[in-house]
Design a protein around this motif. Structure first.
Motif, PDB file in Angstrom:
ATOM      1  N   LYS A  69       0.873  -1.177   0.000  1.00  0.00           N
ATOM      2  CA  LYS A  69       0.000   0.000   0.000  1.00  0.00           C
ATOM      3  C   LYS A  69       0.907   1.223   0.000  1.00  0.00           C
ATOM      4  O   LYS A  69       1.168   1.826   1.039  1.00  0.00           O
ATOM      5  CB  LYS A  69      -0.905  -0.004   1.226  1.00  0.00           C
ATOM      6  N   PRO A  70       1.378   1.581  -1.199  1.00  0.00           N
ATOM      7  CA  PRO A  70       2.396   2.635  -1.289  1.00  0.00           C
ATOM      8  C   PRO A  70       1.935   3.982  -0.743  1.00  0.00           C
ATOM      9  O   PRO A  70       2.764   4.817  -0.390  1.00  0.00           O
ATOM     10  CB  PRO A  70       2.679   2.724  -2.794  1.00  0.00           C
ATOM     11  N   ASP A  71       0.618   4.196  -0.679  1.00  0.00           N
ATOM     12  CA  ASP A  71       0.130   5.487  -0.201  1.00  0.00           C
ATOM     13  C   ASP A  71      -0.061   5.525   1.317  1.00  0.00           C
ATOM     14  O   ASP A  71      -0.468   6.541   1.868  1.00  0.00           O
ATOM     15  CB  ASP A  71      -1.205   5.832  -0.873  1.00  0.00           C
ATOM     16  N   ALA A  72       0.201   4.401   1.976  1.00  0.00           N
ATOM     17  CA  ALA A  72      -0.002   4.357   3.424  1.00  0.00           C
ATOM     18  C   ALA A  72       0.858   5.399   4.113  1.00  0.00           C
ATOM     19  O   ALA A  72       1.999   5.646   3.726  1.00  0.00           O
ATOM     20  CB  ALA A  72       0.340   2.968   3.948  1.00  0.00           C
ATOM     21  N   LYS A  73       0.284   6.008   5.128  1.00  0.00           N
ATOM     22  CA  LYS A  73       1.036   6.989   5.906  1.00  0.00           C
ATOM     23  C   LYS A  73       1.989   6.260   6.836  1.00  0.00           C
ATOM     24  O   LYS A  73       1.573   5.438   7.635  1.00  0.00           O
ATOM     25  CB  LYS A  73       0.069   7.839   6.736  1.00  0.00           C
ATOM     26  N   LEU A  74       3.255   6.591   6.711  1.00  0.00           N
ATOM     27  CA  LEU A  74       4.247   6.021   7.610  1.00  0.00           C
ATOM     28  C   LEU A  74       4.722   7.119   8.550  1.00  0.00           C
ATOM     29  O   LEU A  74       5.195   8.155   8.095  1.00  0.00           O
ATOM     30  CB  LEU A  74       5.463   5.492   6.831  1.00  0.00           C
ATOM     31  N   ALA A  75       4.554   6.896   9.822  1.00  0.00           N
ATOM     32  CA  ALA A  75       5.181   7.811  10.771  1.00  0.00           C
ATOM     33  C   ALA A  75       6.648   7.406  10.882  1.00  0.00           C
ATOM     34  O   ALA A  75       6.999   6.246  10.645  1.00  0.00           O
ATOM     35  CB  ALA A  75       4.487   7.722  12.126  1.00  0.00           C
ATOM     36  N   THR A  76       7.485   8.365  11.186  1.00  0.00           N
ATOM     37  CA  THR A  76       8.924   8.102  11.168  1.00  0.00           C
ATOM     38  C   THR A  76       9.581   8.643  12.424  1.00  0.00           C
ATOM     39  O   THR A  76       9.296   9.764  12.851  1.00  0.00           O
ATOM     40  CB  THR A  76       9.563   8.778   9.937  1.00  0.00           C
ATOM     41  N   TYR A  77      10.420   7.811  12.981  1.00  0.00           N
ATOM     42  CA  TYR A  77      11.206   8.228  14.144  1.00  0.00           C
ATOM     43  C   TYR A  77      12.685   8.093  13.819  1.00  0.00           C
ATOM     44  O   TYR A  77      13.099   7.083  13.239  1.00  0.00           O
ATOM     45  CB  TYR A  77      10.841   7.355  15.347  1.00  0.00           C
ATOM     46  N   THR A  78      13.449   9.108  14.149  1.00  0.00           N
ATOM     47  CA  THR A  78      14.902   9.003  14.009  1.00  0.00           C
ATOM     48  C   THR A  78      15.534   9.474  15.311  1.00  0.00           C
ATOM     49  O   THR A  78      14.937  10.237  16.077  1.00  0.00           O
ATOM     50  CB  THR A  78      15.454   9.859  12.850  1.00  0.00           C
ATOM     51  N   PHE A  79      16.730   9.007  15.580  1.00  0.00           N
ATOM     52  CA  PHE A  79      17.438   9.459  16.784  1.00  0.00           C
ATOM     53  C   PHE A  79      18.926   9.277  16.560  1.00  0.00           C
ATOM     54  O   PHE A  79      19.351   8.787  15.511  1.00  0.00           O
ATOM     55  CB  PHE A  79      16.952   8.701  18.033  1.00  0.00           C
ATOM     56  N   ASN A  80      19.696   9.651  17.529  1.00  0.00           N
ATOM     57  CA  ASN A  80      21.152   9.522  17.479  1.00  0.00           C
ATOM     58  C   ASN A  80      21.685  10.217  16.224  1.00  0.00           C
ATOM     59  O   ASN A  80      21.539  11.435  16.084  1.00  0.00           O
ATOM     60  CB  ASN A  80      21.541   8.040  17.555  1.00  0.00           C
ATOM     61  N   LYS A  81      22.233   9.465  15.290  1.00  0.00           N
ATOM     62  CA  LYS A  81      22.798  10.096  14.089  1.00  0.00           C
ATOM     63  C   LYS A  81      21.751  10.283  12.986  1.00  0.00           C
ATOM     64  O   LYS A  81      22.061  10.775  11.911  1.00  0.00           O
ATOM     65  CB  LYS A  81      23.967   9.261  13.567  1.00  0.00           C
ATOM     66  N   HIS A  82      20.538   9.849  13.241  1.00  0.00           N
ATOM     67  CA  HIS A  82      19.416  10.026  12.313  1.00  0.00           C
ATOM     68  C   HIS A  82      19.681   9.395  10.944  1.00  0.00           C
ATOM     69  O   HIS A  82      19.235   9.929   9.927  1.00  0.00           O
ATOM     70  CB  HIS A  82      19.075  11.517  12.165  1.00  0.00           C
ATOM     71  N   VAL A  83      20.404   8.295  10.936  1.00  0.00           N
ATOM     72  CA  VAL A  83      20.687   7.638   9.660  1.00  0.00           C
ATOM     73  C   VAL A  83      19.671   6.542   9.346  1.00  0.00           C
ATOM     74  O   VAL A  83      19.577   6.104   8.208  1.00  0.00           O
ATOM     75  CB  VAL A  83      22.116   7.035   9.622  1.00  0.00           C
ATOM     76  N   ILE A  84      18.910   6.119  10.343  1.00  0.00           N
ATOM     77  CA  ILE A  84      17.898   5.085  10.102  1.00  0.00           C
ATOM     78  C   ILE A  84      16.517   5.700  10.288  1.00  0.00           C
ATOM     79  O   ILE A  84      16.263   6.409  11.271  1.00  0.00           O
ATOM     80  CB  ILE A  84      18.058   3.903  11.083  1.00  0.00           C
ATOM     81  N   GLN A  85      15.664   5.475   9.291  1.00  0.00           N
ATOM     82  CA  GLN A  85      14.278   5.934   9.381  1.00  0.00           C
ATOM     83  C   GLN A  85      13.462   4.793   9.981  1.00  0.00           C
ATOM     84  O   GLN A  85      13.176   3.814   9.293  1.00  0.00           O
ATOM     85  CB  GLN A  85      13.723   6.271   7.991  1.00  0.00           C
ATOM     86  N   HIS A  86      13.115   4.918  11.243  1.00  0.00           N
ATOM     87  CA  HIS A  86      12.309   3.892  11.902  1.00  0.00           C
ATOM     88  C   HIS A  86      10.842   4.211  11.640  1.00  0.00           C
ATOM     89  O   HIS A  86      10.318   5.200  12.164  1.00  0.00           O
ATOM     90  CB  HIS A  86      12.578   3.882  13.410  1.00  0.00           C
ATOM     91  N   HIS A  87      10.207   3.390  10.812  1.00  0.00           N
ATOM     92  CA  HIS A  87       8.823   3.685  10.443  1.00  0.00           C
ATOM     93  C   HIS A  87       7.849   2.941  11.347  1.00  0.00           C
ATOM     94  O   HIS A  87       8.110   1.820  11.766  1.00  0.00           O
ATOM     95  CB  HIS A  87       8.575   3.275   8.986  1.00  0.00           C
ATOM     96  N   PHE A  88       6.736   3.584  11.592  1.00  0.00           N
ATOM     97  CA  PHE A  88       5.688   2.938  12.380  1.00  0.00           C
ATOM     98  C   PHE A  88       4.329   3.453  11.925  1.00  0.00           C
ATOM     99  O   PHE A  88       4.234   4.467  11.229  1.00  0.00           O
ATOM    100  CB  PHE A  88       5.902   3.161  13.883  1.00  0.00           C
ATOM    101  N   CYS A  89       3.310   2.712  12.298  1.00  0.00           N
ATOM    102  CA  CYS A  89       1.959   3.071  11.870  1.00  0.00           C
ATOM    103  C   CYS A  89       1.397   4.128  12.808  1.00  0.00           C
ATOM    104  O   CYS A  89       1.387   3.937  14.020  1.00  0.00           O
ATOM    105  CB  CYS A  89       1.070   1.831  11.880  1.00  0.00           C
ATOM    106  N   PRO A  90       0.902   5.258  12.259  1.00  0.00           N
ATOM    107  CA  PRO A  90       0.368   6.311  13.125  1.00  0.00           C
ATOM    108  C   PRO A  90      -0.935   5.914  13.803  1.00  0.00           C
ATOM    109  O   PRO A  90      -1.358   6.558  14.767  1.00  0.00           O
ATOM    110  CB  PRO A  90       0.154   7.487  12.169  1.00  0.00           C
ATOM    111  N   THR A  91      -1.596   4.860  13.327  1.00  0.00           N
ATOM    112  CA  THR A  91      -2.863   4.445  13.921  1.00  0.00           C
ATOM    113  C   THR A  91      -2.660   3.401  15.022  1.00  0.00           C
ATOM    114  O   THR A  91      -3.115   3.570  16.142  1.00  0.00           O
ATOM    115  CB  THR A  91      -3.801   3.883  12.834  1.00  0.00           C
ATOM    116  N   CYS A  92      -1.971   2.316  14.701  1.00  0.00           N
ATOM    117  CA  CYS A  92      -1.865   1.227  15.687  1.00  0.00           C
ATOM    118  C   CYS A  92      -0.513   1.188  16.386  1.00  0.00           C
ATOM    119  O   CYS A  92      -0.348   0.464  17.366  1.00  0.00           O
ATOM    120  CB  CYS A  92      -2.179  -0.120  15.032  1.00  0.00           C
ATOM    121  N   GLY A  93       0.454   1.929  15.896  1.00  0.00           N
ATOM    122  CA  GLY A  93       1.723   2.047  16.607  1.00  0.00           C
ATOM    123  C   GLY A  93       2.747   0.974  16.305  1.00  0.00           C
ATOM    124  O   GLY A  93       3.881   1.061  16.782  1.00  0.00           O
ATOM    125  N   CYS A  94       2.367  -0.043  15.534  1.00  0.00           N
ATOM    126  CA  CYS A  94       3.336  -1.102  15.229  1.00  0.00           C
ATOM    127  C   CYS A  94       4.459  -0.554  14.354  1.00  0.00           C
ATOM    128  O   CYS A  94       4.245   0.311  13.513  1.00  0.00           O
ATOM    129  CB  CYS A  94       2.658  -2.260  14.506  1.00  0.00           C
TER     130      CYS A  94
END
Ligand SMILES: [Zn+2]
Length: 115
Positions: A50-75
């Motif tokens: 589902k390419p249009d799905a909204k992905l929430a994104t968290y980054t930290f430290n050096k911000h080189v990894i985009q940690h994606h999660f679902c804005p609705t269920c949090g997984c």
């Protein structure tokens, strides 16, 4: 082998291709909190169904990894980054894959806390 994965509510749905033989369990402050069991595949082997799905994104430290999660269920089913050679890589959370016996999977402990 193609594995199907999703978040809990199904907004995020994807396929990852490769041989899942082991998962990385990292003890860093972030992985530990989320309970990630990670499997790394080339980014090109992960397809968003589902390419249009909204992905929430968290980054930290050096911000080189985009940690994606679902804005609705949090997984948090995957993150995107680069490996040491600069290749685009996906870190798949095997807990979000269908048909994987997580308890039977070989776990590689990574001491991310000390990095
Ligand atoms: Zn969701």
């Amino acid at each position: 082998m193609i594995y199907k994965g999703s978040c809990h509510c199904g907004q995020i749905s994807f396929e990852a291709e490769g041989m899942l033989e082991q998962a990385m369990e990292c003890n860093c402050s972030h992985c530990n909190r989320k309970g990630y069991l990670l499997w790394f595949v080339p980014r090109s082997r992960l397809t968003l169904l589902k390419p249009d799905a909204k992905l929430a994104t968290y980054t930290f430290n050096k911000h080189v990894i985009q940690h994606h999660f679902c804005p609705t269920c949090g997984c948090a089913p995957f993150g995107f980054g680069k490996d040491r050679s600069g290749a685009e890589t996906a870190a798949v959370n095997v807990r979000c894959l269908e048909g994987v016996d997580v308890a039977a999977l070989k776990r590689i402990a990574v001491d991310g806390r000390s990095f």
